[in-house]
Design an enzyme around this catalytic site. Structure first.
Site, PDB file in Angstrom:
ATOM      1  N   SER A 183       0.079  -1.549  -2.510  1.00 20.21           N
ATOM      2  CA  SER A 183       1.462  -1.176  -2.229  1.00 20.21           C
ATOM      3  C   SER A 183       1.898  -1.775  -0.911  1.00 20.21           C
ATOM      4  CB  SER A 183       1.602   0.351  -2.160  1.00 20.21           C
ATOM      5  OG  SER A 183       2.859   0.739  -1.639  1.00 20.21           O
ATOM      6  N   TYR A 196      -0.902   8.776   0.735  1.00 16.54           N
ATOM      7  CA  TYR A 196      -0.715   7.727  -0.266  1.00 16.54           C
ATOM      8  C   TYR A 196      -0.948   6.347   0.348  1.00 16.54           C
ATOM      9  CZ  TYR A 196       1.814   4.664  -3.547  1.00 16.54           C
ATOM     10  OH  TYR A 196       2.168   3.648  -4.404  1.00 16.54           O
TER      11      TYR A 196
END
Length: 291
Positions: A183, A196
């Site tokens: 990500s 995350y």
């Protein structure tokens, strides 16, 4: 992808949210673009078998469609989103390829072994593993991240990659490939998604280290780092205002579509990238520019 298609897909989301992770694509408006009609397959993955986690929807569905166009049979692994999974399986079969649906919790190592056992029974081989499943739970207050949340985020996002890859590797040979979903948050950080982002940083290091570990076996390991992409995880994670404004702060001033990620996953799984391992491709509208 045609500009008018992207414009239509970037219509206002009308404040929609969902109350479960990782979200349902069938409930999203406008629907994400998972199949780019301009993308034409050329047998780059003909005869291959791919396992795609989170393959029922979002980026996973788009990758499944692109892989099917390229001639691969596909096992899509998902948590419990049966309606989305049914549609993805039909899309795969619509391009003349075989689809296997497996609903399971990948945070359990035994379940990951069972996934590979089912794939071997159905197809007899595993050539590509796409580790794409993930969850995120926003917390602006770092002290509000509970041990349970931390455990769930890491178990789903990074532990599952270890478990599934360990289960699949004994069946993989020279020329096969592993593609992980990282990500943009691993590279620029995210103050509201600290746990995350930490898992995505771990995925980047996992990709680099496993690539070096497997290089002598001829198995390549790479990653794709998406930016703000219109997937079920977005309405399942954020409030209506953030959903509405997704991607507006990128240099391209818009959110991306799952289909805009799929070619990167094809490239990294195919012979086009035979001199690449341990690398990450950034598909993020210019959100991160760096090494």
């Amino acid at each position: 992808m045609k500009e008018e298609t992207l414009k239509k897909a970037d219509e206002k989301t009308h404040g929609q949210t969902q109350n479960q992770q990782p979200g349902i694509e069938a409930e999203m408006t406008p629907a994400p673009i998972y199949d780019d009609p301009q993308y034409k397959g050329s047998d780059k993955l003909k005869g291959k078998v791919a396992i795609i986690t989170g393959g029922d929807s979002g980026i996973g569905r788009a990758v499944a469609v692109a892989y099917a166009k390229e001639g691969a049979d596909i096992a899509i692994v998902y948590l419990n989103e049966d309606e989305d999974a049914d549609k993805t399986a039909k899309l795969i079969e619509g391009y003349g390829q075989k689809a296997l649906k497996i609903a399971t919790d990948l945070s359990n190592d035994e379940n990951c072994q069972d996934v590979v056992n089912q794939v071997m029974k159905e197809f007899g081989q595993v050539n590509i593993v796409v580790n794409n499943a993930g969850k995120q739970f926003p917390q602006d207050d770092f002290l509000a991240i509970t041990p349970d949340q931390l455990q769930e985020t890491f178990s789903t996002n990074i532990f599952s990659m270890f478990y599934l890859t360990q289960a699949a590797l004994p069946h993989m040979t020279k020329g096969d490939a592993i593609v992980n979903t990282s990500s943009v948050t691993a590279y620029r950080g995210s103050p509201g998604l600290i746990d995350y982002s930490a898992t995505k940083g771990a995925i980047t290091s996992f990709t680099r280290s496993l690539a070096l570990n497997l290089v002598e076996k001829g198995i390549r390991v790479n990653a794709v780092a998406p930016g703000p992409i219109w997937t079920p995880l977005i309405p399942a994670t954020f409030d209506a205002e953030k959903v509405e404004k997704q991607g507006e702060d990128t240099p391209m001033k818009r959110r991306g579509q799952p289909a805009e990620n799929a070619p990167a996953f094809v490239f990294l799984a195919s012979a086009d990238s035979t001199y690449m391992t341990g690398q990450t491709i950034h598909v993020d509208g210019g959100d991160f520019v760096g090494s």
